[in-house]
Design a protein around this motif. Structure first.
Motif, PDB file in Angstrom:
ATOM      1  N   ILE A 117       0.804  -1.221   0.000  1.00 10.14           N
ATOM      2  CA  ILE A 117       0.000   0.000   0.000  1.00 10.14           C
ATOM      3  C   ILE A 117       0.843   1.280   0.000  1.00 10.14           C
ATOM      4  O   ILE A 117       0.624   2.149  -0.863  1.00 10.14           O
ATOM      5  N   PRO A 118       1.807   1.464   0.923  1.00  9.92           N
ATOM      6  CA  PRO A 118       2.554   2.732   0.898  1.00  9.92           C
ATOM      7  C   PRO A 118       3.217   3.055  -0.437  1.00  9.92           C
ATOM      8  O   PRO A 118       3.065   4.181  -0.936  1.00  9.92           O
ATOM      9  N   PRO A 119       3.911   2.095  -1.094  1.00 15.82           N
ATOM     10  CA  PRO A 119       4.487   2.447  -2.397  1.00 15.82           C
ATOM     11  C   PRO A 119       3.431   2.816  -3.443  1.00 15.82           C
ATOM     12  O   PRO A 119       3.664   3.690  -4.276  1.00 15.82           O
ATOM     13  N   ALA A 120       2.270   2.173  -3.378  1.00 15.11           N
ATOM     14  CA  ALA A 120       1.200   2.486  -4.331  1.00 15.11           C
ATOM     15  C   ALA A 120       0.675   3.905  -4.101  1.00 15.11           C
ATOM     16  O   ALA A 120       0.402   4.636  -5.058  1.00 15.11           O
ATOM     17  N   ILE A 121       0.562   4.305  -2.849  1.00 18.03           N
ATOM     18  CA  ILE A 121       0.093   5.663  -2.524  1.00 18.03           C
ATOM     19  C   ILE A 121       1.131   6.688  -2.971  1.00 18.03           C
ATOM     20  O   ILE A 121       0.795   7.708  -3.578  1.00 18.03           O
ATOM     21  N   VAL A 122       2.404   6.423  -2.684  1.00 12.31           N
ATOM     22  CA  VAL A 122       3.474   7.345  -3.094  1.00 12.31           C
ATOM     23  C   VAL A 122       3.457   7.511  -4.615  1.00 12.31           C
ATOM     24  O   VAL A 122       3.527   8.631  -5.134  1.00 12.31           O
ATOM     25  N   ALA A 123       3.326   6.403  -5.337  1.00 13.75           N
ATOM     26  CA  ALA A 123       3.297   6.465  -6.796  1.00 13.75           C
ATOM     27  C   ALA A 123       2.083   7.257  -7.284  1.00 13.75           C
ATOM     28  O   ALA A 123       2.197   8.080  -8.190  1.00 13.75           O
ATOM     29  N   ARG A 124       0.945   7.035  -6.669  1.00 21.16           N
ATOM     30  CA  ARG A 124      -0.288   7.714  -7.092  1.00 21.16           C
ATOM     31  C   ARG A 124      -0.215   9.213  -6.823  1.00 21.16           C
ATOM     32  O   ARG A 124      -0.709  10.010  -7.609  1.00 21.16           O
ATOM     33  N   LEU A 125       0.416   9.609  -5.717  1.00 23.43           N
ATOM     34  CA  LEU A 125       0.528  11.031  -5.396  1.00 23.43           C
ATOM     35  C   LEU A 125       1.518  11.740  -6.321  1.00 23.43           C
ATOM     36  O   LEU A 125       1.427  12.949  -6.509  1.00 23.43           O
ATOM     37  N   GLU A 130      11.113  12.715  -0.329  1.00 17.67           N
ATOM     38  CA  GLU A 130      11.549  13.835   0.517  1.00 17.67           C
ATOM     39  C   GLU A 130      10.413  14.843   0.713  1.00 17.67           C
ATOM     40  O   GLU A 130      10.187  15.342   1.818  1.00 17.67           O
ATOM     41  N   GLU A 131       9.678  15.119  -0.360  1.00 14.87           N
ATOM     42  CA  GLU A 131       8.552  16.058  -0.273  1.00 14.87           C
ATOM     43  C   GLU A 131       7.471  15.509   0.662  1.00 14.87           C
ATOM     44  O   GLU A 131       6.892  16.247   1.466  1.00 14.87           O
ATOM     45  N   LEU A 132       7.207  14.206   0.577  1.00 11.46           N
ATOM     46  CA  LEU A 132       6.209  13.587   1.456  1.00 11.46           C
ATOM     47  C   LEU A 132       6.677  13.583   2.908  1.00 11.46           C
ATOM     48  O   LEU A 132       5.880  13.790   3.821  1.00 11.46           O
ATOM     49  N   GLN A 133       7.967  13.374   3.147  1.00 14.08           N
ATOM     50  CA  GLN A 133       8.497  13.427   4.507  1.00 14.08           C
ATOM     51  C   GLN A 133       8.396  14.842   5.067  1.00 14.08           C
ATOM     52  O   GLN A 133       8.074  15.030   6.245  1.00 14.08           O
ATOM     53  N   ASP A 134       8.651  15.855   4.224  1.00 15.63           N
ATOM     54  CA  ASP A 134       8.490  17.253   4.653  1.00 15.63           C
ATOM     55  C   ASP A 134       7.031  17.535   5.003  1.00 15.63           C
ATOM     56  O   ASP A 134       6.744  18.177   6.017  1.00 15.63           O
ATOM     57  N   LEU A 135       6.114  17.052   4.162  1.00 15.09           N
ATOM     58  CA  LEU A 135       4.695  17.225   4.426  1.00 15.09           C
ATOM     59  C   LEU A 135       4.315  16.572   5.753  1.00 15.09           C
ATOM     60  O   LEU A 135       3.591  17.155   6.562  1.00 15.09           O
ATOM     61  N   HIS A 136       4.821  15.379   5.993  1.00 17.19           N
ATOM     62  CA  HIS A 136       4.542  14.666   7.240  1.00 17.19           C
ATOM     63  C   HIS A 136       5.031  15.476   8.443  1.00 17.19           C
ATOM     64  O   HIS A 136       4.323  15.601   9.451  1.00 17.19           O
TER      65      HIS A 136
END
Length: 155
Positions: A117-125, A130-136
């Motif tokens: 699931i996590p890789p599928a979500i990252v790919a879909r977004l 790094e951008e997702l970690q900053d958002l988190h």
């Protein structure tokens, strides 16, 4: 539709943090639905399973604190997970008042399916890690700020 306000209007919808967070939350959770459906999980149930895969065993109280859910919301969620055969709920042998939640073998096996699931979500977004970690990090700061009373120092 033409806006009736100017660019400095503090009440302009497109300037509201609450609106952006609300739409982003619904949109991202919507991406999870088709991935969770084959497992029979809703997004809140998935979050509970994530917590159990990481911290099992957990008392219902501990799980509620981790997920920031009240008992009235958590109890039906756990009943459904138990009906699916993913968890057990049992009284704590040392404290009869506490319910302990553990994974069943089927609940443990489900983890390998959920790892997709996590890789599928990252790919879909379509956003970099790094951008997702900053958002988190920013969202975590927002969460912390909403849980802090003004004028009070938390340790």
């Amino acid at each position: 539709m033409e806006p009736v306000t100017d660019a400095t209007d503090l009440l302009a919808l497109d300037r509201q943090v609450c609106f952006a967070l609300s739409v982003a939350s619904r949109s991202v959770i919507g991406l999870y639905r088709p991935l969770l459906q084959p497992m029979g999980l809703t997004h809140p149930q998935y979050l509970a399973m994530l917590a159990l895969w990481q911290y099992e065993p957990l008392s219902v109280k501990e799980l509620g604190e981790l997920l920031q859910l009240d008992p009235g919301t958590l109890s039906p969620l756990l009943k459904r997970l138990q009906a699916l055969g993913y968890i057990h709920r049992e009284r704590n042998a040392h404290d009869e008042r506490a319910l302990v939640v553990t994974l069943t073998p089927e609940g443990r096996r489900l983890r390998s399916e959920a790892e997709k699931i996590p890789p599928a979500i990252v790919a879909r977004l379509g956003m970099g890690l790094e951008e997702l970690q900053d958002l988190h990090r920013v969202l975590t700061r927002v969460i912390e700020a909403t849980h802090t009373t003004p004028g009070r120092q938390d340790d």
